[in-house]
Scaffold this active site. Structure first.
Site, PDB file in Angstrom:
ATOM      1  N   VAL A 290       0.841  -1.198   0.000  1.00  0.00           N
ATOM      2  CA  VAL A 290       0.000   0.000   0.000  1.00  0.00           C
ATOM      3  C   VAL A 290       0.874   1.245   0.000  1.00  0.00           C
ATOM      4  CG1 VAL A 290      -1.865   1.229   1.158  1.00  0.00           C
ATOM      5  CG2 VAL A 290      -1.785  -1.267   1.244  1.00  0.00           C
ATOM      6  N   THR A 329       3.021  -2.321   4.093  1.00  0.00           N
ATOM      7  CA  THR A 329       3.103  -0.885   3.839  1.00  0.00           C
ATOM      8  C   THR A 329       4.246  -0.633   2.869  1.00  0.00           C
ATOM      9  OG1 THR A 329       4.731  -0.371   5.564  1.00  0.00           O
ATOM     10  CG2 THR A 329       2.399  -0.418   6.222  1.00  0.00           C
ATOM     11  N   ASP A 330       4.204   0.485   2.191  1.00  0.00           N
ATOM     12  CA  ASP A 330       5.400   0.978   1.518  1.00  0.00           C
ATOM     13  C   ASP A 330       6.376   1.419   2.618  1.00  0.00           C
ATOM     14  OD1 ASP A 330       7.155   1.717  -0.470  1.00  0.00           O
ATOM     15  OD2 ASP A 330       5.722   2.984  -1.533  1.00  0.00           O
ATOM     16  N   GLY A 331       7.587   1.751   2.253  1.00  0.00           N
ATOM     17  CA  GLY A 331       8.602   2.086   3.242  1.00  0.00           C
ATOM     18  C   GLY A 331       8.165   3.191   4.191  1.00  0.00           C
TER      19      GLY A 331
END
Length: 438
Positions: A290, A329-331
């Site tokens: 995401v 999650t994205d970073g």
């Protein structure tokens, strides 16, 4: 071989391609254990319903104990260990003594669920992976940001053309074979999860970050070639992770630096941005990342990144679109998710519905925040157990913690396994095809 025609025989040949490896039946049999999730927990609102159905379609199915084994493991874990499983630190693949000591200390303190390595040298990462897996009581998910192959992050590995060029000049069948080859190289390195394919529709020429990482400017080309790549990867025993949900193509800013806005009505999003992810979900593929985006049509609070939005992660992705896999999650070190007010980012991300927190700025601090939220009653034990059980099921499926059947001890052997004649020949074919059609 047509990418739609998959069989166990291909998996055997995959392992046999690397000289001296003798494939056992363990991978095939353990993958088929996933049927337990369906048989044992039908109707239950738990992680047991989270089935990577693409894998179930491929392998022979058994009715015994994957879920039972995951549950047994969960019962042996403290709440502190369960919380640690939700975190994936991002580390440099350095094998020096100082780095080893620092990494091992964090392994001991928080028991992270996995690791994502930054750029570095393949043999250092291989040795470090072995060291960390040996130290971790709970096997680690080793992940890779390898959109166009390991060369995106690791020196001395096979380099493939960017996705846009491949989609312009190659067939879905060739993309499927590429996915197979990428998976084989990941397994050599002890990697079980690859953050690919990019399913963003790159329909904004001012986009500063997606560009040739995308397969194209229309949903059709992204779907046909992106899903073929993902199928090849998963058929090779590596979890694909489609990104960047709900779609990072129609932006003119970079979420590494700020919070971009994806404008457009819900109807427009359904027709373009969400279409590839819907196709990926319907194909039963296993992972989604995401993004950190402001999407007013989906989340009325324009200051709330999509990665922290319950409306986006749980209501849209889980409930409306019916995704049954792992959500990353994205970073979390990216500027697009940073904020000064409200709950800590780590806590908000889990409450939104994510399973795994990728790359928090300070993994130990995030661990403490999650633990404090649990003690304060903000994060329920049920929520933590649900996320952890799902992660454990995938770890069993993907043989987290195990390297391939034949141990590789020196640098020369590793690079031979990463550059077999078949792998090198196919990469050259792709390069020639792209070059000749420019």
């Amino acid at each position: 071989m047509n990418y739609l025609l998959r069989s166990d025989r291909w998996l055997v040949s995959l392992y046999a391609r690397v000289r001296g490896w003798r494939p056992s039946g363990r991978l095939v049999s353990s993958v088929s254990l996933l049927l337990v999730l369906l048989v044992g927990c039908a109707g239950a609102d738990t992680a047991a319903q989270q089935l990577p159905t693409h894998l179930l379609d491929i392998y022979d199915q058994r009715t015994d104990s994957l879920l039972q084994e995951a549950t047994r493991q969960l019962q042996k874990m403290t709440i502190e260990e369960q919380i640690g499983q939700l975190i994936i630190p991002i580390w440099e693949p350095r094998y020096d003594s100082a780095s080893q000591a620092r990494y091992l200390q964090l392994i001991d303190k928080i028991r992270p669920g996995g690791i994502l390595f930054r750029k570095g040298e393949a043999y250092d990462q291989y040795r470090l992976t072995r060291l960390l897996q040996e130290r971790s009581r709970i096997p680690l998910l080793i992940t890779a940001d390898a959109e166009w192959g390991l060369a995106m992050r690791l020196q001395g590995t096979i380099r493939y053309p960017r996705m846009k060029l491949l989609a312009d000049h190659c067939t879905p069948e060739e993309m499927y074979t590429l996915g197979q080859h990428m998976a084989l190289q990941c397994r050599v390195m002890g990697i079980q999860v690859s953050f690919a394919p990019v399913l963003d529709v790159n329909n904004n020429p001012k986009n500063p970050v997606i560009g040739t990482r995308s397969l194209g400017a229309t949903p059709d080309i992204v779907i046909s070639h992106g899903l073929a790549l993902a199928r090849g990867m998963e058929d090779g025993g590596v979890l694909s992770v489609a990104k960047h949900f709900p779609g990072h193509g129609n932006t003119d800013k970079d979420s590494h630096k700020t919070l971009p806005t994806v404008s457009g009505s819900l109807e427009e999003l359904q027709q373009v941005e969400l279409a590839p992810f819907r196709a990926y979900i319907e194909a039963g593929l296993g992972g989604i990342m995401v993004a950190h985006l402001s999407v007013p049509a989906l989340e009325p609070d324009v200051t709330c990144p999509s990665s922290l939005s319950h409306a986006v992660v749980t209501e849209l992705l889980r409930e409306q679109m019916g995704f049954k896999g792992l959500i990353f999650t994205d970073g979390l070190e990216m500027r697009g998710v940073q904020r000064a007010e409200g709950l800590p980012i780590s806590v908000a991300a889990i409450l939104a519905g994510n399973d795994l927190l990728l790359g928090p700025l300070d993994p130990l601090q995030s661990y403490k925040e999650l633990l404090s939220a649990y003690h304060a009653g903000i994060l329920s034990e049920e929520t933590i157990r649900d996320r952890c059980l799902r992660i454990l099921c995938y770890k069993l499926l993907l043989h987290a913690g195990e390297m391939l059947e034949r141990s590789i001890y020196n640098k020369e052997e590793l690079y031979e396994a990463l550059h077999t004649p078949e792998l090198v020949s196919f990469a050259e074919q792709l390069q020639n095809k792209v070059s000749h059609k420019k």
